[in-house]
Design an enzyme around this catalytic site. Structure first.
Site, PDB file in Angstrom:
ATOM      1  CG  ASN A  15      -1.990  -1.167   0.960  1.00  0.00           C
ATOM      2  OD1 ASN A  15      -3.079  -0.410   0.208  1.00  0.00           O
ATOM      3  ND2 ASN A  15      -2.161  -2.011   1.479  1.00  0.00           N
ATOM      4  CE  LYS A  84       3.071  -0.148  19.186  1.00  0.00           C
ATOM      5  NZ  LYS A  84       2.969  -1.126  20.298  1.00  0.00           N
ATOM      6  CG  HIS A 102     -10.579  -3.303   7.380  1.00  0.00           C
ATOM      7  ND1 HIS A 102      -9.781  -3.790   8.337  1.00  0.00           N
ATOM      8  CD2 HIS A 102     -11.614  -4.101   7.349  1.00  0.00           C
ATOM      9  CE1 HIS A 102     -10.378  -5.190   8.699  1.00  0.00           C
ATOM     10  NE2 HIS A 102     -11.521  -5.056   8.017  1.00  0.00           N
TER      11      HIS A 102
HETATM   12  C1  GRF Z   1      -2.745  -6.320   3.614  1.00  0.00           C
HETATM   13  O1  GRF Z   1      -3.434  -7.364   4.497  1.00  0.00           O
HETATM   14  C2  GRF Z   1      -3.480  -5.049   3.313  1.00  0.00           C
HETATM   15  O2  GRF Z   1      -4.842  -5.596   2.969  1.00  0.00           O
HETATM   16  C3  GRF Z   1      -3.779  -4.346   4.622  1.00  0.00           C
HETATM   17  O3  GRF Z   1      -2.492  -4.506   5.528  1.00  0.00           O
HETATM   18  C4  GRF Z   1      -1.888  -5.711   5.084  1.00  0.00           C
HETATM   19  C5  GRF Z   1      -0.254  -5.490   4.504  1.00  0.00           C
HETATM   20  O4  GRF Z   1      -0.289  -4.653   3.331  1.00  0.00           O
HETATM   21  N1  GRF Z   1      -3.910  -2.934   4.520  1.00  0.00           N
HETATM   22  P1  GRF Z   1       1.010  -3.972   2.836  1.00  0.00           P
HETATM   23  O5  GRF Z   1       1.383  -4.627   1.605  1.00  0.00           O
HETATM   24  O6  GRF Z   1       1.841  -3.986   4.052  1.00  0.00           O
HETATM   25  O7  GRF Z   1       0.713  -2.768   2.484  1.00  0.00           O
END
Ligand code: GRF
Length: 192
Positions: A15, A84, A102
């Site tokens: 993300n 966290k 989420h």
């Molecule tokens: C994933 O499960 C995503 O759906 C949620 O956080 C987790 C890790 O995402 N938002 P990322 O690849 O570390 O951004």
């Protein structure tokens, strides 16, 4: 003045990468990612920050993080796979200035303990035909804050939690989060 953004991460940072790419492509133009903070020194997301020339920061504890956010004059905190739980004091210090992504359509499959792959296991378990992602303001209730944006994703017959997570990331999270960050950054920059 651009909104100064800190992104908080704990894992792979896909993300975060979507946000970095959106900043480069001009989708995010009202804000600037100036800090990536993590509670995990080995989070690959920190590597992504380094490759993008963005300062990385490993928090010892919440106080340490709050000091750094104040030092960097952060206006907006984006939780992107940050695992966290933030204290009520922290949330009050940044009222309506913390957003989270989420991986479900809140109010389904959210709340305490519902994160990562577990969210998609719950959706498959329940048998819903559509899921997706939600960006919301963070308040003291896990996944309870005001909803900013949502994007739906169809569930396929042969989906596993892993294939579903991947599709929700690709088709929802990585599109929705940059759009929401630009919208909120613009409002903050305009002084709303
Ligand atoms: C994933 O499960 C995503 O759906 C949620 O956080 C987790 C890790 O995402 N938002 P990322 O690849 O570390 O951004």
């Amino acid at each position: 003045m651009k909104t100064r953004i800190a992104v908080l991460v704990s894992g792979g940072g896909t993300n975060l990468q979507a946000l970095i790419d959106a900043q480069k492509s001009g989708i995010i133009k009202s804000g600037e990612i100036v800090l990536v903070g993590s509670n995990k020194a080995d989070a690959y997301a920190l590597e992504r920050a380094k490759n993008a020339g963005i300062e990385g920061f490993v928090m010892r504890d919440e106080t340490h993080l709050l000091e750094k956010l104040a030092e960097e004059k952060i206006d907006l905190i984006v939780l992107a796979g940050f695992l966290k739980i933030l204290s009520e004091d922290f949330i009050r210090a940044y009222e309506e200035r913390i957003i989270n992504i989420h991986p479900s359509l809140i109010p389904s499959f959210c709340g305490k303990g519902a994160y990562g792959l577990k969210v998609h296991e719950m959706a498959l378990e329940y048998g819903v035909k559509v899921t997706g992602a939600t960006v919301h303001f963070v308040n003291e209730i896990p996944d309870g804050g005001r909803i900013i944006a949502q994007k739906a994703v169809e569930i396929l017959e042969d989906d596993t939690p892993e294939t579903l997570q991947r599709r929700v990331m690709e088709q929802a999270e990585w599109i929705l989060l940059p759009q929401a960050v630009e919208m909120v950054s613009e409002n903050i920059a305009k002084g709303e």
